[in-house]
Write an enzyme that holds these catalytic residues in place. Structure first.
Site, short mmCIF file in Angstrom:
data_model
loop_
_atom_site.label_atom_id
_atom_site.label_comp_id
_atom_site.label_asym_id
_atom_site.label_seq_id
_atom_site.Cartn_x
_atom_site.Cartn_y
_atom_site.Cartn_z
N GLU A 175 56.68 163.18 35.06
CA GLU A 175 56.50 164.41 35.84
C GLU A 175 55.82 165.50 35.03
O GLU A 175 56.47 166.27 34.33
CB GLU A 175 57.86 164.92 36.35
CG GLU A 175 57.73 166.20 37.18
CD GLU A 175 59.05 166.72 37.75
OE1 GLU A 175 60.10 166.10 37.50
OE2 GLU A 175 59.01 167.76 38.42
N LYS A 217 55.08 161.90 39.27
CA LYS A 217 55.63 163.01 40.06
C LYS A 217 54.91 164.29 39.67
O LYS A 217 55.27 164.95 38.69
CB LYS A 217 57.14 163.14 39.80
CG LYS A 217 57.76 164.35 40.47
CD LYS A 217 59.28 164.25 40.55
CE LYS A 217 59.88 165.53 41.09
NZ LYS A 217 61.28 165.38 41.46
N GLY A 289 63.17 168.48 45.63
CA GLY A 289 64.47 169.08 45.39
C GLY A 289 64.69 170.15 46.43
O GLY A 289 65.32 169.93 47.48
P1 13P Z 1 61.45 170.76 43.50
O1 13P Z 1 61.00 169.86 44.64
O2 13P Z 1 62.47 171.78 43.91
O3 13P Z 1 60.30 171.31 42.72
O4 13P Z 1 62.28 169.82 42.52
C1 13P Z 1 61.77 168.61 42.17
C2 13P Z 1 62.13 168.33 40.77
O5 13P Z 1 62.83 167.38 40.50
C3 13P Z 1 61.60 169.21 39.72
O6 13P Z 1 61.79 168.61 38.47
#
Ligand code: 13P
Length: 340
Positions: A175, A217, A289
């Site tokens: 990510e 991600k 998230g």
């Molecule tokens: P958000 O979708 O709230 O950005 O969170 C995803 C996530 O895991 C960030 O590390």
């Protein structure tokens, strides 16, 4: 490697995506503060149970990312959370990084920590049921950012993490999040995102990571949240796709976007617009998230009598994003559901 590729594919199965419920202690406290609920271990447990036990969510949710505390917790009836998820066909995952810390000699840039002892921790997490993991690096956009130094040090760490995961039989989600705060243009976002992705795939290749057993991600390519003339849904979809076509190898089975600071409906609409332009070399999915949880958190307010309403809110967002996986989402579906 075969198992890793199978797990990665299952996580981006048609019509499904990932729930990120791996908020660290600090982040979940912030979320609870917003609804005036104290962040105690039991409140965190109750909230996560509400999400994980939502009936039918498994039709749209392939996997859930847990936090270290959460993977060790259980539902009220004593079922450990990883077992509860598995019983619904949902794959348990785990956040393994230790957060973004200031990068030495680089003001306002970060490096993600957590490599020390990671091999041992991965072994334990696998025992606890984790089949995939997440490591998040963050970058900001400015005339001199992200610096080459920040892009390459984080790419190196992401690849070291990914290699250790694969050795442990765990699918690494890499990510690299280019933060979309500020007043930058769509072009600046695209340039920063492309730079970071190029460094990441160079390091993954050099460190022998098998891309078929990974997921990416990333952020979407957006105008800055504070920019005055922000790009609309179609522009965002096109700029994001253009950037990923340039920088993400076709061997990667899926791109699971984070939602960042987008509203929940924007995050759904953007994903939908990209899938409506498919097919693409990779599955385009979500690992949200906030965009999956925000309405549920608001409906819950920490009260047991609100659990059902919160579950309905979470189910609805999961369903909307499931529709966006195939380009079948339409904003009217929000209102139709609200009318029921
Ligand atoms: P958000 O979708 O709230 O950005 O969170 C995803 C996530 O895991 C960030 O590390």
């Amino acid at each position: 490697m075969h198992d890793l590729a199978e797990t990665a594919k299952a996580l981006v199965a048609e019509g499904k995506g990932i729930l990120a419920a791996d908020e660290s202690d600090g982040t979940i406290k912030k979320r609870f503060d917003s609804i005036d609920v104290e962040s105690t271990e039991d409140n965190r447990r109750a909230y996560r149970e509400l999400l994980f036990s939502t009936e039918g969510a498994e039709d749209y949710i392939s996997g859930v990312i847990l936090f270290d505390e959460t993977i060790r917790q259980s539902a009220a009836d004593g079922t450990p959370f990883p077992k509860l998820l598995e019983s619904k066909g949902v794959i348990p995952g785990i956040k393994v990084d230790k957060g973004a810390k200031p990068l030495a000699l680089a003001p306002d840039e970060t490096i993600t920590e957590g490599l020390d002892g990671l091999r041992g921790r991965l072994e334990e997490y696998r025992e606890l049921g984790a089949r995939f993991a997440k490591w998040r690096a963050t970058y900001s956009i400015a005339s001199d950012k992200p610096s080459e130094y920040c892009a390459w040090t984080n790419a190196h760490a992401l690849a070291r993490y990914a290699a250790l995961c694969q050795e442990a039989g765990i699918v690494p989600i890499v990510e690299p999040e280019v933060l979309q705060d500020g007043t930058h243009t769509l072009e600046q976002s695209s340039k920063a995102t492309g730079r970071v992705l190029q460094a990441l795939y160079t390091e993954l290749h050099d460190q022998r990571v098998e891309l078929t057993g990974t997921l990416l991600k990333p952020n979407m390519v957006l105008s800055g949240y504070e920019a005055s003339d922000r790009a609309g849904v179609d522009e965002v979809a096109e700029a994001t796709l253009e950037c990923f076509y340039r920088h993400v190898p076709a061997a990667v089975p899926g791109i699971v976007f984070l939602s960042g600071g987008q509203t929940d409906e924007d995050a759904t609409a953007h994903l939908n617009a990209m899938n409506a332009r498919g097919p693409h070399p990779w599955q385009l999915s979500f690992s949200y998230g906030r965009a999956l949880q925000a309405p549920a958190l608001k409906a819950w307010q920490g009260k047991p009598e609100n659990v059902e309403a919160a579950q309905r809110a979470y189910y609805h967002r999961a369903k909307m994003n499931g529709a966006a996986r195939t380009g079948m989402y339409a904003p009217e579906m929000e209102r139709e559901a609200a009318a029921v």
